[in-house]
Scaffold this active site. Sequence first.
Site, short mmCIF file in Angstrom:
data_model
loop_
_atom_site.label_atom_id
_atom_site.label_comp_id
_atom_site.label_asym_id
_atom_site.label_seq_id
_atom_site.Cartn_x
_atom_site.Cartn_y
_atom_site.Cartn_z
N GLU A 369 -23.20 15.84 5.55
CA GLU A 369 -22.10 15.80 4.43
C GLU A 369 -22.48 16.02 3.12
O GLU A 369 -22.03 16.82 2.66
CB GLU A 369 -21.27 14.53 4.70
CG GLU A 369 -20.49 14.38 5.84
CD GLU A 369 -19.39 15.49 6.09
OE1 GLU A 369 -18.90 16.15 5.35
OE2 GLU A 369 -19.21 15.31 7.30
N HIS A 452 -16.68 24.88 12.49
CA HIS A 452 -17.33 24.00 13.24
C HIS A 452 -17.91 24.68 14.78
O HIS A 452 -18.93 24.17 15.16
CB HIS A 452 -16.66 22.71 13.67
CG HIS A 452 -16.15 21.92 12.20
ND1 HIS A 452 -15.05 22.38 11.81
CD2 HIS A 452 -16.98 21.22 11.57
CE1 HIS A 452 -14.96 21.43 10.71
NE2 HIS A 452 -15.96 20.64 10.72
#
Length: 550
Positions: A369, A452
Amino acid sequence: MFTAKLCSSYPAATRLEYRVSPTSSSRRRTLTAGALAAVAALVAAGVQTGSANAVSVRDAAIAHAKTNVSRNAELFGFGAGQDLQVKDVIVDADGIQHVRFDRTYQGLPVIGGDLVVHQDARGRLKDSSRAKGHSPVVKSTVPSIPAKAGAAHALSAVPGISAATSVPQLVVWAADGTARLAWQTTVSGLGKQGQPSGKIVVTDATTGEEIEQLDAEHEATGTGHSEYTGDISISTTQQADGTFALIDPVRGHTTKDAHNLSSSSVKASSGTLYTDADNLWGDGKKFSTDRATAAVDAHANTAWTYDYYKNTFGRSGIKNDGRGATVFVHVGTNWDNAQWSDACFCMMTGDGNGTTDPEQVDLDTMGHEMTHGVTSATANLRYSGESGGLNEATSDIFGTMVEWYANNAVDTPDYLFSDQSTPPWLRRFDKPSLDGRSADCWSTKVGRLDVHNSSGVGNHWFYLASEGSGTKTINGFTYNSPTCNSSTVTGIGNQKVAAIWYRALTVYMTSTTTYKGARAASLSAASDLYGTGSAEYNAIAAAWSAVNVS
């Protein structure tokens, strides 16, 4: 995992907020010199621990200690206008008592006037420990220098703190043995890395001369019982009140409890900073009821991410400006996710789904992240199409490299992304399609996949370039990576590949780079670092061909 892409910047403002802090005498138990006689009478009348109407051992120890100070006033420098304030009481196993006092003079705190009374189990004086301020008597407690002037001087004396406020308190300063009326001013704001920072500036309230300057907060090392990496040391800050806070004084990040506020509502000012009295944090359990446990992992893994980028690439923080992020745990309710936000320069982690997925604070998830922030500050790969897949692959790659850098025995380095917080794994590198959604090989359809899943091409390339094709066991886990063109690829190690990818990201890629563009960028980076035609250059090219990118 996803990333918020809004970015804003607010200049720090410095303001003067002079408030004269009241003394704490109204909030603590005090005893004037005149009242000590009453205590002495109470003790003489037979207040003993263990009797039917007895006060506690602690209270009896305090009463005896105050009597001992009164009876030995010259020894302790105790006299008219002084009060004693109980700070701590320690009673040894054999009954020996140690009572610590701060003191005031005419209601003002005496800096350097503290003392400890050592006495036996019956309260008889055995010894004493005394700071240098033996006598706190000053000619006047009315300052010649006004509070506003003391606050302004303190602000000018610590230019390294931004967004600063200045709060003076009138004290008797006797730390060097000579009592002086002084302004003790606390300057609070932000340090050079964006972390909470503070200084204490002491100025003579009669002459305006600066007496001393010291940190309001102190670097400390706490012990964290983490969910994912065992018992670990974490960098904390000891605050002025003696408590410890999850503020990393080296890297600048601050870890807070979001109290289950939704991710869309979190701001940098949201939540509550984690503090603790003994610098021992968490219980080491997954799905823990101790809210500090997730904070341990988040705080430590943010540090590992910072250190990886700093020590590997010389990058100082997410934006390479030394600024530390605000890290939030317990975001949302059963929020099985984590997120980086440029808007508040925040890292946010959820508590998992409450059944199979614990808190989303493991090493590679945290590194993933925060890498979104690095990407945003560099190539700023658009979060759609092939550039979006490259954005996600970059976070997977460097999140994994943070795990390899930490080399923790509990969370063994691997090529399985988020295997700890989303068991058995969320994505894997050797054959991404094993998740049933991701692409192993490039095709014209890749750009239409969710980012993703299109990231699989980049992840597969990274594994092949690092470890090569075929079956092999690494750190106890067996991988089997095929190639899309039936070739055989020999890896060059993930450290070299990561170095090439970092240079490609920060030097050659742009917001709209595609997989073909990523091949060109990484070959340029390989040429810069190792030379055109080198084994490293050729391995990078072979790995791209092996995932159908040419």
